[in-house]
Write a protein that holds these residues in place. Structure first.
Motif, PDB file in Angstrom:
ATOM      1  N   THR A  75       0.810  -1.228   0.000  1.00  0.00           N
ATOM      2  CA  THR A  75       0.000   0.000   0.000  1.00  0.00           C
ATOM      3  C   THR A  75       0.840   1.274   0.000  1.00  0.00           C
ATOM      4  O   THR A  75       0.386   2.315  -0.487  1.00  0.00           O
ATOM      5  CB  THR A  75      -0.932   0.029   1.227  1.00  0.00           C
ATOM      6  N   ALA A  76       2.047   1.206   0.534  1.00  0.00           N
ATOM      7  CA  ALA A  76       2.903   2.399   0.608  1.00  0.00           C
ATOM      8  C   ALA A  76       3.838   2.472  -0.598  1.00  0.00           C
ATOM      9  O   ALA A  76       4.177   1.450  -1.208  1.00  0.00           O
ATOM     10  CB  ALA A  76       3.705   2.383   1.905  1.00  0.00           C
ATOM     11  N   ASP A  77       4.244   3.694  -0.916  1.00  0.00           N
ATOM     12  CA  ASP A  77       5.183   3.909  -2.012  1.00  0.00           C
ATOM     13  C   ASP A  77       6.604   3.822  -1.457  1.00  0.00           C
ATOM     14  O   ASP A  77       7.164   4.805  -0.976  1.00  0.00           O
ATOM     15  CB  ASP A  77       4.920   5.277  -2.657  1.00  0.00           C
ATOM     16  N   ILE A  78       7.166   2.603  -1.515  1.00  0.00           N
ATOM     17  CA  ILE A  78       8.473   2.343  -0.926  1.00  0.00           C
ATOM     18  C   ILE A  78       9.455   1.951  -2.029  1.00  0.00           C
ATOM     19  O   ILE A  78       9.121   1.142  -2.909  1.00  0.00           O
ATOM     20  CB  ILE A  78       8.386   1.198   0.110  1.00  0.00           C
ATOM     21  N   PRO A  79      10.647   2.512  -2.011  1.00  0.00           N
ATOM     22  CA  PRO A  79      11.659   2.121  -3.012  1.00  0.00           C
ATOM     23  C   PRO A  79      11.984   0.627  -2.912  1.00  0.00           C
ATOM     24  O   PRO A  79      11.990   0.057  -1.822  1.00  0.00           O
ATOM     25  CB  PRO A  79      12.885   2.970  -2.631  1.00  0.00           C
TER      26      PRO A  79
END
Length: 206
Positions: free
Chosen positions: A96-100
């Motif tokens: 759900t999160a925008d993580i590298p």
């Protein structure tokens, strides 16, 4: 008719299945309070091991197994529950999160969780077959998981097949609920016994 003789293959299989069904129903009832699921599972493994050795006293062996492995099996179950919760939270965050490097992190998390599940296939069999503290049990189960990878994959396939039959077909769903878990445990203990035999001989020699 020889088909119905007490010593015939059909009757021996029927008696085995009836005992596994009884054992599975006891296991299901004892798993209703989730906190006792670990001890109940260890007791089921212990009872089936005794059954394999010719001891058919299902109730007595289940009760004995609960007493013998209550503490270690409950802690094992709680560890599995906590780690499963952590992996679930990690999966939710990573999806759900925008993580590298999200894809790489998801792959690592999935591999770690799969390793945990495969190791758990060996934890209870090791617990009931060898003496040791929890750290030794988990370590040995982890080693067995990879040392005997073909057996691990076959054991996992049994659970996958049971899960498929539980979900896919209405008729087999009832059968899986009735005796599926106990039958898989019986098959896996017979499978793992091939790996355990030489280590039992080593223990006896010492």
């Amino acid at each position: 008719m020889k088909f119905f003789d007490y010593n015939s293959g059909f009757m021996r299989f029927s008696l085995l299945l009836s005992r596994l069904t009884l054992l599975n129903l006891i296991w299901l009832l004892c798993c209703i309070p989730l906190v006792t699921a670990g001890a109940s599972t260890a007791a089921q493994y212990y009872s089936i091991k005794q059954l394999m050795n010719g001891d058919t006293a299902v109730f007595k062996n289940f009760r004995t197994g609960m007493k013998l492995y209550w503490k270690g099996a409950t802690i094992t179950w709680l560890i599995l529950a906590v780690l499963s919760g952590i992996f679930s939270m990690a999966y939710y965050i990573l999806t759900t999160a925008d993580i590298p490097a999200r894809a790489a992190l998801l792959s690592v998390a999935a591999l770690a969780f799969l390793t945990l599940l495969l190791t758990m296939l060996w934890v209870y069999p090791v617990m009931i077959n060898f003496v040791g503290n929890l750290r030794e049990i988990f370590f040995n189960a982890f080693i067995f998981t990879f040392m005997y990878a073909p057996l691990t994959l076959i054991a996992a396939a049994f659970y996958v097949a049971a899960g498929f039959l539980l979900i896919r077909f209405i008729l087999t769903r009832g059968l899986v609920i009735l005796f599926g878990q106990a039958l898989v445990v019986y098959a896996n203990l017979n499978l793992f016994d091939k790996a355990f035999q030489k280590y039992r001989k080593t223990d006896e020699a010492l």
